[in-house]
Scaffold this motif. Sequence first.
Motif, PDB file in Angstrom:
ATOM      1  N   ILE A  68      42.493  39.538  42.313  1.00 29.20           N
ATOM      2  CA  ILE A  68      43.918  39.244  42.527  1.00 29.20           C
ATOM      3  C   ILE A  68      44.681  40.094  41.516  1.00 29.20           C
ATOM      4  CG2 ILE A  68      45.711  37.463  42.486  1.00 29.20           C
ATOM      5  CD1 ILE A  68      43.444  35.354  42.795  1.00 29.20           C
ATOM      6  N   GLU A  69      45.579  40.945  41.999  1.00 25.44           N
ATOM      7  CA  GLU A  69      46.332  41.806  41.079  1.00 25.44           C
ATOM      8  C   GLU A  69      47.317  40.963  40.280  1.00 25.44           C
ATOM      9  OE1 GLU A  69      48.426  45.209  42.844  1.00 25.44           O
ATOM     10  OE2 GLU A  69      49.827  45.087  41.168  1.00 25.44           O
ATOM     11  N   VAL A  70      47.116  40.931  38.964  1.00 24.49           N
ATOM     12  CA  VAL A  70      48.033  40.149  38.125  1.00 24.49           C
ATOM     13  C   VAL A  70      48.852  41.044  37.191  1.00 24.49           C
ATOM     14  CG1 VAL A  70      46.843  37.925  38.237  1.00 24.49           C
ATOM     15  CG2 VAL A  70      46.115  39.617  36.540  1.00 24.49           C
ATOM     16  N   GLY A  71      48.467  42.311  37.096  1.00 24.52           N
ATOM     17  CA  GLY A  71      49.248  43.215  36.263  1.00 24.52           C
ATOM     18  C   GLY A  71      49.071  44.644  36.747  1.00 24.52           C
ATOM     19  N   HIS A  72      50.090  45.449  36.477  1.00 23.64           N
ATOM     20  CA  HIS A  72      50.044  46.840  36.935  1.00 23.64           C
ATOM     21  C   HIS A  72      50.822  47.684  35.940  1.00 23.64           C
ATOM     22  CE1 HIS A  72      50.378  49.650  40.717  1.00 23.64           C
ATOM     23  NE2 HIS A  72      49.830  50.225  39.664  1.00 23.64           N
ATOM     24  N   ILE A  73      50.199  48.711  35.386  1.00 26.70           N
ATOM     25  CA  ILE A  73      50.921  49.621  34.496  1.00 26.70           C
ATOM     26  C   ILE A  73      50.923  50.998  35.136  1.00 26.70           C
ATOM     27  CG2 ILE A  73      50.521  48.263  32.399  1.00 26.70           C
ATOM     28  CD1 ILE A  73      48.239  50.114  31.658  1.00 26.70           C
ATOM     29  N   LYS A 102      47.098  51.835  36.358  1.00 27.01           N
ATOM     30  CA  LYS A 102      45.965  50.912  36.221  1.00 27.01           C
ATOM     31  C   LYS A 102      46.403  49.512  36.607  1.00 27.01           C
ATOM     32  CE  LYS A 102      43.253  53.230  32.727  1.00 27.01           C
ATOM     33  NZ  LYS A 102      42.666  53.186  31.402  1.00 27.01           N
ATOM     34  N   GLU A 103      45.479  48.791  37.226  1.00 30.73           N
ATOM     35  CA  GLU A 103      45.775  47.413  37.597  1.00 30.73           C
ATOM     36  C   GLU A 103      44.876  46.462  36.825  1.00 30.73           C
ATOM     37  OE1 GLU A 103      47.117  48.129  42.245  1.00 30.73           O
ATOM     38  OE2 GLU A 103      45.014  47.918  41.732  1.00 30.73           O
ATOM     39  N   PHE A 104      45.411  45.269  36.569  1.00 32.82           N
ATOM     40  CA  PHE A 104      44.651  44.198  35.937  1.00 32.82           C
ATOM     41  C   PHE A 104      44.340  43.202  37.028  1.00 32.82           C
ATOM     42  CE2 PHE A 104      44.890  45.225  31.420  1.00 32.82           C
ATOM     43  CZ  PHE A 104      45.703  46.332  31.515  1.00 32.82           C
TER      44      PHE A 104
END
Length: 561
Positions: free
Chosen positions: A407-412, A208-210
């Motif tokens: 804008i991708e700021v996090g990725h789990i 998942k991306e934030f």
Amino acid sequence: MRMTQSFIYTTKETPKDAELKSHQYLLRAGYIQQVGAGIYNLLPLGFEVLENIKSVIREQMNASGASELSLGFVTPASLWQKSGRFEKYGKELLRFKDRKDQDFVLGPTHEEAIVECVKGRVKSYKQLPLNLYQIHLKFRDELRARFGLIRGREFVMKDAYSFHSSYEDLDREFALMEKTYREIFDSLGVEYAVVEADSGAIGGSGSKEFMLLADCGEDTLLVCKDCGYASNIEAGKRKKKDYPQSTQAPAEISTPSLKSIDELSLALNIPAYHILKCVAKGVRMQEGESKVAIFFINGADELEETKAYNAISKIKSSALELYDISAQELESKGYCVGFMGLGCKGDFVVFDEEICEGGVYLSGANKSDTHAYIKVDSMAHRADLVAVQEGDACPCCGKPLMHKKGIEVGHIFKLGEKYSAPMGATFLDVNGKAQNFIMGCYGIGVSRLISAIAEQKSDERGLVWESGIAPYECMIMISNIKNDSQREIGERLYKKLKKDGVKVLLDDRDERFGAKMTDFELLGIPVGYLIGRSLEEGKVEKIYRKEMRKELIDLAQILGE
Ligand code: ATP
Ligand code: MG
């Protein structure tokens, strides 16, 4: 901090090459300074913002039970050889040799380093689970470094890695990290979406991306307003389209100079969805040579490149990347450019899942100026290849999907045994049997967030920080430094706020009032106290930067007297 003692310099000129307002403001307000392509100095203001963002992240990560450490930025290539990524990772990986001719890399990410760190130390399932994180430099030799800190080559990332003895426990930690990330981005006060993301050739829903929502975002997101489905277009699904089938009998037709889907559709008066689109891409292979991949999709659809790459890498894991192959290269390999179609031989041929088996489509006939209605009857490889468009039906509820930019700021990401298996990192399970660690990884673009927040929060006057992230909570502006009572009150207020533990900036420069106001607006500090003419009535003007709302406050009240 006194402005006269600080390293804060603002400029009026809009810097060349800075397209985004966040980039312009951060340069103009003296938060960052460019050193080279994708490499920036963080000046004191930018450094404060970075530290504030780090604190928010740290607080939540620590609360989740993760432990902070710091891994070497320079990593021996031997670790990357063990995982196989030394050869596989593209040119973004900066490889170099030391004086002893040993190979090293500048860490673009640290899966190998953390596996090596944990391996041999954690021996038993009893020592699991474990979540380790760092907030540290990364280097990726990005082809197109741009947008200030959004796509840098050197940047700061928070990267966390978790270790588990079962997939169920990984799922639990993944959910905990999603919750932790939501808390982090809520605390930062940004508008964001959590989206399904590409999981590479592994597939599944393990990523998942934030996404911080902003028009300048490089990622396209699919969002369903009705049921909340949200995905990166790279992994986006849609409800299968039911295109009516063509009833044409198989036949060859002459189509001189009709090459594109639009031209064919117009000239032959047939819908685009009765045409088979043939997209050729070059494939760079680990073995060194390059190959040709042919993708067949419906004429009304567009190819999604990440899906296309995943389909190829599933067939052959040594496929490194796709590239836009030139007409000359295709012609030199014997392809009839403009008229390629069913039956053309590629090194890889993949059909989109929605192409109908037994259906008739107009396709290039692989000879010049000719197309043919052909029945599709054998499809060796099939995959979802389509870039879902706005208006396509939501895969969950069927309502129309929307596109948004993020804008991708996090990725789990659920890694599973991807790194532990090749690196031989094992623990002993309940039965005393050696098992590979089951892993997850969780990244946040910490320096990217400075620019991304600035992009989302700024206005036409300059930056607008939320308190908590802002480099200073408030700024005192002495309107006329030569006026003794203004200067004296400014100093008293400065000392009082500092004593109260407030992070305060005192503009004690011998500058015009207008210049001070302009700088206050540009710097984006949440609250300003203006010591000016209203002092004669015993009042100070308080300015809230976000709304530019002003109110008069009694001097005695603000000085706590
Ligand atoms: P992107 O798709 O933007 O290139 P990525 O998917 O390659 O990013 P990850 O490997 O998931 O990035 O890294 C974790 C986080 O690090 C990303 O979510 C992003 O916020 C940040 N990041 C990645 N590349 C950069 C970069 N070049 N500059 C600044 N931050 C970056
Ligand atoms: Mg990512």
